[in-house]
Design a protein around this motif. Structure first.
Motif, PDB file in Angstrom:
ATOM      1  N   LEU A   1     -50.655 -59.099 -75.654  1.00 45.13           N
ATOM      2  CA  LEU A   1     -51.552 -58.581 -74.631  1.00 45.13           C
ATOM      3  C   LEU A   1     -51.843 -57.149 -74.919  1.00 45.13           C
ATOM      4  O   LEU A   1     -53.041 -56.775 -74.738  1.00 45.13           O
ATOM      5  CB  LEU A   1     -51.070 -58.796 -73.149  1.00 45.13           C
ATOM      6  N   LEU A   2     -50.922 -56.307 -75.423  1.00 45.72           N
ATOM      7  CA  LEU A   2     -51.153 -55.054 -75.891  1.00 45.72           C
ATOM      8  C   LEU A   2     -52.254 -54.937 -77.004  1.00 45.72           C
ATOM      9  O   LEU A   2     -53.024 -54.085 -76.860  1.00 45.72           O
ATOM     10  CB  LEU A   2     -49.958 -54.204 -76.298  1.00 45.72           C
TER      11      LEU A   2
ATOM     12  N   PRO B   1     -29.262 -67.736 -74.053  1.00 45.34           N
ATOM     13  CA  PRO B   1     -30.442 -67.634 -74.812  1.00 45.34           C
ATOM     14  C   PRO B   1     -31.347 -66.730 -73.969  1.00 45.34           C
ATOM     15  O   PRO B   1     -31.544 -66.742 -72.703  1.00 45.34           O
ATOM     16  CB  PRO B   1     -31.085 -69.160 -74.811  1.00 45.34           C
ATOM     17  N   GLN B   2     -31.862 -65.828 -74.849  1.00 47.03           N
ATOM     18  CA  GLN B   2     -32.833 -65.013 -74.064  1.00 47.03           C
ATOM     19  C   GLN B   2     -34.622 -65.300 -74.457  1.00 47.03           C
ATOM     20  O   GLN B   2     -34.775 -65.849 -75.547  1.00 47.03           O
ATOM     21  CB  GLN B   2     -32.797 -63.581 -74.564  1.00 47.03           C
ATOM     22  N   PRO B   3     -35.281 -65.283 -73.342  1.00 49.31           N
ATOM     23  CA  PRO B   3     -36.731 -65.586 -73.808  1.00 49.31           C
ATOM     24  C   PRO B   3     -37.419 -64.365 -74.691  1.00 49.31           C
ATOM     25  O   PRO B   3     -37.129 -63.172 -74.554  1.00 49.31           O
ATOM     26  CB  PRO B   3     -37.356 -65.556 -72.368  1.00 49.31           C
ATOM     27  N   LYS B   4     -38.278 -64.913 -75.418  1.00 53.40           N
ATOM     28  CA  LYS B   4     -38.876 -63.868 -76.470  1.00 53.40           C
ATOM     29  C   LYS B   4     -40.123 -62.936 -75.814  1.00 53.40           C
ATOM     30  O   LYS B   4     -40.744 -63.377 -74.843  1.00 53.40           O
ATOM     31  CB  LYS B   4     -39.610 -64.713 -77.581  1.00 53.40           C
ATOM     32  N   GLU B   5     -39.846 -61.894 -76.362  1.00 53.51           N
ATOM     33  CA  GLU B   5     -40.738 -60.831 -75.697  1.00 53.51           C
ATOM     34  C   GLU B   5     -42.049 -60.948 -76.378  1.00 53.51           C
ATOM     35  O   GLU B   5     -42.303 -61.349 -77.418  1.00 53.51           O
ATOM     36  CB  GLU B   5     -40.545 -59.461 -76.175  1.00 53.51           C
TER      37      GLU B   5
ATOM     38  N   LEU C   1     -56.231 -54.707 -67.215  1.00 53.63           N
ATOM     39  CA  LEU C   1     -55.565 -55.807 -67.095  1.00 53.63           C
ATOM     40  C   LEU C   1     -54.515 -56.300 -68.039  1.00 53.63           C
ATOM     41  O   LEU C   1     -53.254 -56.769 -67.726  1.00 53.63           O
ATOM     42  CB  LEU C   1     -56.309 -57.179 -66.345  1.00 53.63           C
ATOM     43  N   LEU C   2     -54.906 -56.429 -69.170  1.00 59.85           N
ATOM     44  CA  LEU C   2     -54.273 -56.991 -70.132  1.00 59.85           C
ATOM     45  C   LEU C   2     -52.942 -55.961 -70.518  1.00 59.85           C
ATOM     46  O   LEU C   2     -51.940 -56.089 -70.785  1.00 59.85           O
ATOM     47  CB  LEU C   2     -55.071 -57.079 -71.613  1.00 59.85           C
ATOM     48  N   LEU C   3     -53.576 -54.319 -70.375  1.00 59.58           N
ATOM     49  CA  LEU C   3     -52.449 -53.446 -70.759  1.00 59.58           C
ATOM     50  C   LEU C   3     -51.385 -53.477 -69.785  1.00 59.58           C
ATOM     51  O   LEU C   3     -50.328 -53.411 -69.819  1.00 59.58           O
ATOM     52  CB  LEU C   3     -53.245 -52.094 -70.605  1.00 59.58           C
ATOM     53  N   VAL C   4     -51.749 -53.676 -68.428  1.00 62.78           N
ATOM     54  CA  VAL C   4     -50.811 -53.519 -67.329  1.00 62.78           C
ATOM     55  C   VAL C   4     -49.779 -54.655 -67.447  1.00 62.78           C
ATOM     56  O   VAL C   4     -48.463 -54.831 -67.374  1.00 62.78           O
ATOM     57  CB  VAL C   4     -51.362 -53.490 -65.797  1.00 62.78           C
ATOM     58  N   VAL C   5     -50.299 -55.896 -67.802  1.00 60.89           N
ATOM     59  CA  VAL C   5     -49.515 -57.319 -67.884  1.00 60.89           C
ATOM     60  C   VAL C   5     -48.658 -57.222 -68.997  1.00 60.89           C
ATOM     61  O   VAL C   5     -47.554 -57.538 -68.972  1.00 60.89           O
ATOM     62  CB  VAL C   5     -50.379 -58.301 -67.993  1.00 60.89           C
TER      63      VAL C   5
ATOM     64  N   GLY D   1     -43.965 -56.625 -69.393  1.00 65.80           N
ATOM     65  CA  GLY D   1     -42.971 -57.304 -70.378  1.00 65.80           C
ATOM     66  C   GLY D   1     -42.902 -58.724 -70.148  1.00 65.80           C
ATOM     67  O   GLY D   1     -41.778 -59.293 -70.024  1.00 65.80           O
ATOM     68  N   PRO D   2     -44.047 -59.682 -70.398  1.00 62.93           N
ATOM     69  CA  PRO D   2     -44.038 -61.042 -70.247  1.00 62.93           C
ATOM     70  C   PRO D   2     -43.169 -61.692 -71.436  1.00 62.93           C
ATOM     71  O   PRO D   2     -43.245 -61.215 -72.420  1.00 62.93           O
ATOM     72  CB  PRO D   2     -45.443 -61.299 -70.403  1.00 62.93           C
TER      73      PRO D   2
END
Length: 367
Positions: free
Chosen positions: A351-352, A342-346, A88-92, A96-97
């Motif tokens: 999570l990875l 302004p861009q949101p931060k990766e 689950l964590l890997l897929v989310v 690219g949150p």
């Protein structure tokens, strides 16, 4: 009092949680489809556990074997969740949150497209096949909304809107505010065009359909800094009672000089003239049809400016598909304007990293 404070704090946490989830953006949302593999992983995990129990049963009683182990491992109910949680964590993380603001300012890329809609009297003709958009102006509006929807799905593109009849009016300057542009297009009404579009004292407003003036206004609506990443989409029936004066030429010249291709879209029945319903105040009825001949303004304008002619005719213009296939893949501008976007931060490392740690823990327990 204590209960009230606790409930207020819980409500605040829930509100903050909702606001946080609303602010999260996914750079690759299609990766979430990998979550569909979770049930399969759970089945494989249960199958592996059953195989281990069968292997132990073949050696001796599980209780006796456990007593022989140097470091017996207590059973934990949560152990079976290790791999599913890791997946689950890997897929989310792969999706690219993003949230918050990045330290580095970003830029938006896209094309600038000005939509030009003909609202002259001939566009009142009801010769379209779509029962929800019988008149030509309704079909033109539907095609413009379809085009806007395609631009919005991709994002980064800017759109403007010009309405015209005897004179043009810029009703929406270039913007990435698709909600505002959609509201402007939905408000278009061919029965009640803006007063500024009606004939005025200008010498060039001798006809109710002035393609040249409309194209000049559309070119002026473009930002000169982004030459080569601009387009004009003109939706009309091509019917100009005074086409002999070739007024359209000055608009085509302006677009060609600015290196802006004009894509023309023809709406209406080219084979059967129709008499528009002009209401009780009409002075003289007239018949009109789609003028799309090789020597007519729609095809001549497209040819002069290196644009395309789209023969929608009596069908609703599928301009979203046209935009994706013929416009979007060309040169893109690299910034919206003077202010960088302004861009949101990766946030994928958040999570990875725990996902990989859980996979490692699961591997150790399986040894």
């Amino acid at each position: 009092m204590l209960l009230f404070t606790a409930s207020s704090g819980l409500g605040g946490l829930l509100t903050d949680g909702r606001e946080f989830l609303a602010a999260v953006r996914l750079g690759r949302p299609a990766a979430l489809w990998l979550l569909a593999l979770l049930p399969l992983l759970a089945l494989l995990n249960r199958y592996a556990a059953r195989r281990r129990r069968s292997a132990l049963a073949g050696v001796g009683r599980p209780a006796a074997l456990t007593g022989q182990l140097t470091h017996p491992r207590p059973r934990r109910r949560w152990a079976g969740l290790t791999y599913p949680l890791a997946w689950l964590l890997l897929v989310v993380g792969l999706a690219g949150p993003r949230w918050g603001e990045s330290d580095e300012p970003g830029v938006a890329v896209g094309r600038d497209t000005v939509i030009v809609i003909d609202l002259s009297r001939s566009m009142l003709a009801e010769d379209m096949a779509d029962p929800g958009a019988k008149s030509r102006w309704e079909a033109a509006r539907a095609g413009a909304l379809d085009l806007l929807a395609a631009m919005e799905r991709r994002g980064g593109h800017r759109v403007g809107v010009v309405l015209f009849a005897a004179r043009p009016k810029l009703v929406c300057p270039l913007t990435t505010d698709y909600k505002h542009a959609r509201a402007v297009l939905r408000a278009v009404n061919g029965k009640f065009p803006p007063p500024e579009c009606r004939p005025g004292p200008e010498a060039d407003a001798t006809s109710g359909t002035r393609f040249g003036a409309a194209l000049v206004a559309a070119v002026a609506a473009h930002d000169p800094r982004f030459v080569g990443a601009q387009d004009i989409v003109l939706i009309s029936d091509g019917d100009d009672p005074e086409e002999a004066d070739r007024e359209w030429v000055r608009g085509a010249n302006a677009a060609r000089t600015a290196n802006v291709p004009v894509h023309t879209v023809g709406v209406g029945n080219p084979g059967q003239p129709t008499v528009p319903d002009l209401g009780p105040d009409a002075v003289e009825p007239f018949s009109t049809k789609l003028e799309e001949g090789e020597d007519k303004p729609l095809k001549l304008i497209a040819g002069e400016t290196q644009g395309d002619y789209v023969a929608a005719r009596t069908g609703s213009p599928r301009l979203g598909e046209f935009f994706l296939n013929r416009i979007e893949g060309h040169k893109l501008r690299t910034v919206v304007g003077d202010d960088q976007v302004p861009q949101p931060k990766e946030r994928y490392p958040w999570l990875l990293a725990p996902a990989l740690a859980l996979f490692f823990v699961g591997w150790l327990r399986g040894r």
